[in-house]
Design a protein around this motif. Sequence first.
Motif, PDB file in Angstrom:
ATOM      1  N   GLU A 268      13.754  43.001   1.307  1.00 49.52           N
ATOM      2  CA  GLU A 268      14.415  41.761   1.303  1.00 49.52           C
ATOM      3  C   GLU A 268      13.044  40.878   1.997  1.00 49.52           C
ATOM      4  OE1 GLU A 268      17.877  38.986   3.539  1.00 49.52           O
ATOM      5  OE2 GLU A 268      17.478  41.358   3.910  1.00 49.52           O
ATOM      6  N   LYS A 269      12.682  39.562   1.267  1.00 56.59           N
ATOM      7  CA  LYS A 269      11.605  38.591   1.475  1.00 56.59           C
ATOM      8  C   LYS A 269      10.340  39.074   1.167  1.00 56.59           C
ATOM      9  CE  LYS A 269      14.404  36.691   5.723  1.00 56.59           C
ATOM     10  NZ  LYS A 269      14.139  36.285   6.927  1.00 56.59           N
ATOM     11  N   LEU A 270       9.892  40.262   1.082  1.00 55.77           N
ATOM     12  CA  LEU A 270       8.712  40.991   0.962  1.00 55.77           C
ATOM     13  C   LEU A 270       8.367  41.250  -0.473  1.00 55.77           C
ATOM     14  CD1 LEU A 270       8.565  43.124   4.249  1.00 55.77           C
ATOM     15  CD2 LEU A 270       8.059  40.846   3.846  1.00 55.77           C
ATOM     16  N   GLY A 271       9.292  41.142  -1.390  1.00 55.93           N
ATOM     17  CA  GLY A 271       8.796  41.452  -2.865  1.00 55.93           C
ATOM     18  C   GLY A 271       9.069  42.845  -3.063  1.00 55.93           C
ATOM     19  N   THR A 272       8.646  43.266  -4.462  1.00 53.30           N
ATOM     20  CA  THR A 272       8.698  44.582  -5.021  1.00 53.30           C
ATOM     21  C   THR A 272       7.461  45.268  -5.406  1.00 53.30           C
ATOM     22  OG1 THR A 272       8.993  43.518  -7.267  1.00 53.30           O
ATOM     23  CG2 THR A 272      11.217  43.679  -5.826  1.00 53.30           C
TER      24      THR A 272
END
Length: 281
Positions: A268-272
């Motif tokens: 969450e909030k940090l991308g994939t």
Amino acid sequence: MKLLRFGNPGAERPGLLDVQGVVRDLSGVVADIAGDTLSPAVLDQLRAIDPATLPAVEQPGRLGPCVAGVGKFVCIGLNYSDHAAETGATVPPEPVAFMKATSAICGPNDPVIKPRGSTKLDWEVELAFVVGSHVSYADEDTARAAIAGYFVCHDVSERAFQIERHGQWMKGKGCDSFGPIGPWLVTADEVGDPGELAMWLEVNGKRYQDGSTRTMVYKPAFLLSYMSQFMSFQPGDIITTGTPAGVGLGLNPQVFLDVGDVVELGIEKLGTQRQVVVAAP
């Protein structure tokens, strides 16, 4: 603020992701996302820039590791209560630490290389952070202020090398491609509480890890303070903080990665991230 690096391996350029999701070229402002660029003063200078004044990158192509020139890649083991339980271990009274080779670092979507002789290639989605100031014998508040930002790390692990080949864990942790980081570095002010982030990992579309940093035992600021009692940290050093339940080693029956498998993970909030497993040359 989301900082990133784009381009071919060894020729990455620094960038910034604006609120519309457009990559902006920072190469006219900083040399790279590394070391002194991550100091509080330089990050404040970058925040003051209107992203619209920076060149837009229409086709950024490959994303590189979100931090360059990493001096130390420190890892914390058995730091999630649910992961410790699934592997039959207990949470240690002090953090367990080991090192990954910096040569393991790669981009968030680069292939994961299955090493020669590998039989138990495993996955671990992890929250990692990068240090932005010199830290030595720091208290927890000082350590918290020294964290420049957070990002996704895939702590790829070869369990047979790690557990069955004797000696330290590093044999199964430091192979080439075993440290994808990114897609971007999110500065600490934008992340907020790092102990309240959902995290997940899927293999071939099946979700194996579906957890949260809420089950993290030792939190980032404590970890940096603790580790700074044993070694100093410099800007650009990174620490990855452990994984929740759902690794292949802890399943019954156990499941491991093979050539052709696709791993997708995110926080969450940090991308994939997305990686395809390939055979070692």
